[in-house]
Design an enzyme around this catalytic site. Structure first.
Site, mmCIF file in Angstrom:
data_model
loop_
_atom_site.group_PDB
_atom_site.id
_atom_site.type_symbol
_atom_site.label_atom_id
_atom_site.label_comp_id
_atom_site.label_asym_id
_atom_site.label_seq_id
_atom_site.Cartn_x
_atom_site.Cartn_y
_atom_site.Cartn_z
ATOM 1 C CB ALA A 309 -0.929 -0.007 1.209
ATOM 2 C CB ALA A 310 3.190 2.294 -2.631
ATOM 3 N N PRO A 312 1.119 7.814 -0.314
ATOM 4 C CG PRO A 312 1.498 9.870 0.745
ATOM 5 C CD PRO A 312 0.988 8.486 0.995
ATOM 6 N N GLY A 313 3.781 7.642 -1.129
ATOM 7 C CA GLY A 313 5.148 7.374 -1.540
ATOM 8 C C GLY A 313 6.213 7.721 -0.533
ATOM 9 N N GLY A 314 5.853 8.115 0.677
ATOM 10 C CA GLY A 314 6.872 8.437 1.672
ATOM 11 C C GLY A 314 7.717 7.241 2.048
ATOM 12 C CE LYS A 315 4.479 3.863 6.319
ATOM 13 N NZ LYS A 315 3.598 5.013 6.002
ATOM 14 C CD GLU A 333 -2.829 3.320 -3.077
ATOM 15 O OE1 GLU A 333 -4.030 3.342 -2.738
ATOM 16 O OE2 GLU A 333 -1.890 3.150 -2.267
ATOM 17 C CG ASP A 379 1.355 1.985 6.448
ATOM 18 O OD1 ASP A 379 0.929 1.679 7.577
ATOM 19 O OD2 ASP A 379 1.399 3.160 6.058
ATOM 20 C CB CYS A 436 -1.821 5.197 11.378
ATOM 21 S SG CYS A 436 -3.167 5.134 10.180
#
Length: 637
Positions: A309-310, A312-315, A333, A379, A436
């Site tokens: 689950a990528a 918005p791309g931070g990880k 995604e 995530d 989260c």
């Protein structure tokens, strides 16, 4: 002539003497009004002056009394002795009266001040209804009146503090005739009304935390978390980036305690998301808790990594930076609308080793194949109960059904992610699961489910801080190794609520549980064919092709050639009825306990109850594909 001179001396000097005495009297009154200290000093000065003049006369050797007696014509002799005595007595009387007036005024001022203090204390006692150790819970009538009025926040907060104080020392401070449930119930109602939580969320939080820590957590949710940025090591270094941003008026600090690339921004004179450095991809706006899953995953160079689950791309960009743009990253995604943010961030940050795809995460094993990656990061989509400071709608929008839906999806996603990880990887074989959310059902319960369904084990996350996960929660008992998971809370770690778990895959095969064995024995029934042989055929589903047992035919099936069709079991049932001879004894034995008598006149031939589930052949197909790839590689070499 002497008499005339004496008369004139007695008549004219007194006005001058009085004028001289009235001036010091006015000065003494003013001094008394100022503080009453200057009059004593003035009297001492006058006495000293009179005494000093007498001493000087004695030094000359003359007796002042003889001078006064000998010179009867001295105009100041009688006036000095007589008027001086009269003036002194008058000044002392006025001084005493003025001192009395000042004392009366000061006493009146003190009395008025004391009266005001007493009135303030009485008013305070009336407002707080008496601050005592005995706290009384409100009655139902009082609660109904409060519901009809506008909420009194001060009264609610005061009552919350009192209930917390009583619950912290319940045996000594409790009210007679009341139990802990009454206090907890009132505390839930007051917290929900004061902070805007619904009943489900309030019950869930009260079950997880003690009352004192619960208040700290709720207060922490009301405050925003600090802004963090992650340095993109593909383009710059943290020290250089910090110097540039400080020059632009950004007040920041390095998070050197647990991260080598994080910076905390306290305030900024420029928009932190619109600087030239941001547009050039030198840093990424990212919450502090988002660093943790990638740090736990610890990807290595030249590995195959999956981010399920990528967006918005931070990880994803963090993984690429740790891998130094080597290897392959599969950034998946599910929501098509979020792909735009993912691709733009990848391009801005200079990531070149990532393949972006848009699949349902549960179907990825069928797309990329089983055991196809070295590491995986999940995530998982969750309820968001750990980021209430960012989204306050979670307080009143989440219900039990929402949590159950998230849990159902999370369990499917984690099994799919485990199936994609290769246990035989030389450097990998790890999966990191994070959410989260602070709910136990979305965290520990999902990991415990994965431990039962797959050959995996929990390993340390590699994070030096954070609280261990729950091993037991109310009536639930989880695997003891769940202590290796980590929980993060806003009131403890000053970051969003987060959960991180790291799993190591031990074997690529799937374990067979006792539940699966019992289901197989109950639903598996034999079906008699035309030749009288027993054959196991699933109901309404095709039989597995024979090509799976033959590698040559398997390759043909993989390459797209048609597989032999098998007649449906339901189509075979009429033929079986026509050709199969009736066996009443056998039918009677099989029908025991199923509502059919043993010696029925019209024995009924039972139709086979075919409940056996269709086998999942993706593993065989994936193995065949892998063998074919290896053969092609060898041929090329």
């Amino acid at each position: 002539m002497a008499k005339k001179k004496s008369n004139k001396s007695h008549q004219n000097p007194p006005p001058k003497k009085k004028a001289k005495q009235e001036e010091p009297m006015e000065e003494e009154v003013e001094d008394l009004l100022d503080g009453g200290s200057s009059d004593s000093a003035a009297d001492e000065g006058d006495d000293f002056a009179v005494g000093g003049s007498g001493e000087e006369d004695n030094d000359d050797g003359e007796d002042p009394q003889s001078d006064f007696s000998s010179d009867g014509d001295d105009p100041f002799t009688d006036d000095f002795l007589g008027s001086g005595g009269d003036g002194k007595g008058g000044s002392s009387g006025s001084d005493e009266s003025e001192e009395d007036d000042i004392e009366r005024k000061s006493r009146a001022i003190d009395e008025e001040r004391e009266r005001e203090e007493e009135e303030a204390e009485e008013e305070l006692k009336l407002n707080i209804k008496g601050e005592s150790d005995e706290f009384r819970l409100p009655t139902e009538e009082e609660l109904k009146e409060e519901e009809q009025r506008v909420p009194d926040l001060q009264n609610l907060q005061r009552r919350i503090k009192e209930i917390v104080r009583v619950l912290s020392n319940f045996k000594q401070l409790k009210e007679e005739g009341s139990n802990r449930k009454d206090y907890v119930k009132q505390l839930k109602a007051d917290l929900a009304r004061n902070y805007g939580y619904n009943e489900f969320m309030m019950d869930a939080l009260v079950e997880m935390f003690p009352v004192v820590e619960l208040i700290e957590l709720i207060e922490a949710f009301e405050r925003p978390r600090p802004v963090c940025i992650r340095t993109n090591t593909l383009k710059t270094r943290r020290r250089d980036l910090a110097n540039v941003l400080i020059g632009r008026g950004v007040n920041l600090k390095q998070l050197s305690e647990w991260s080598k690339v994080a910076l905390v921004v306290y305030d900024s004179q420029v928009p932190i998301g619109a600087t030239p450095e941001y547009l050039a991809g030198h840093y990424m706006l990212q919450s502090a808790s988002s660093f943790l899953p990638v740090m736990a995953l610890a990807p290595q160079e030249k590995e195959r990594v999956l981010d399920m689950a990528a967006s918005p791309g931070g990880k994803t960009t963090h993984i690429a930076a740790l891998m130094k743009n080597s290897g392959i990253i599969y950034a998946n995604e599910f929501k098509f609308k979020r792909l735009k943010a993912l691709t733009s961030n990848l391009q801005r940050m200079g990531v070149t080793n990532t393949i972006v795809c848009n699949y349902d995460g549960r179907q990825l094993p069928m797309v990329y194949g089983l055991n196809s990656v070295d590491r995986a990061l999940l995530d998982a989509p969750c309820s968001g109960t750990g980021v209430i400071s960012k989204d306050e709608s979670v307080k009143f929008s989440k219900e039990r059904k929402d949590i159950e839906d998230c849990v159902f999806l999370q369990k499917q996603l984690i099994l799919a992610a485990i199936d994609m990880v290769d246990a035989n990887s030389k450097s990998g074989g790890y999966l990191v699961y994070s959410t989260c959310s602070i709910m136990v059902a979305e965290n520990e319960a999902v990991i415990d489910y994965a431990l039962k369904k797959r050959h995996v084990q929990l390993v340390p996350c590699g994070l030096d801080f954070g609280r261990p996960g729950f091993v037991r929660f109310r009536e639930h008992r989880f695997h003891p190794s769940l202590e290796k998971t980590r929980r993060f809370y806003p009131h403890v770690h000053n970051m969003d609520g987060f959960f991180v778990a790291k799993l190591k895959k031990l074997s690529n095969s799937k374990p067979v549980t006792e539940h699966d064995i019992s289901d197989a024995t109950e639903i598996e029934e034999a079906m008699v064919t035309d030749d009288g042989k027993e054959e196991k055929i699933p109901e309404g589903k095709p039989q597995p092709p024979e090509s799976l047992n033959n590698p040559d035919k398997m390759n043909a099936a993989v390459n797209g050639k048609a597989t032999p069709k098998v007649k449906n079991a339901r189509d075979k049932i009429p033929e079986m009825k026509a050709k199969q001879p009736q066996q009443p004894d056998k039918v009677a034995k099989r029908s025991v306990g199923k509502g059919i008598p043993k010696n029925g006149k019209k024995p009924h031939v039972l139709t086979p109850r075919l409940k056996k589930k269709r086998k999942f052949y993706v593993e065989e197909i994936a193995k065949a594909r892998e063998e074919k790839r290896k053969a092609l590689r060898k041929a090329r070499e």
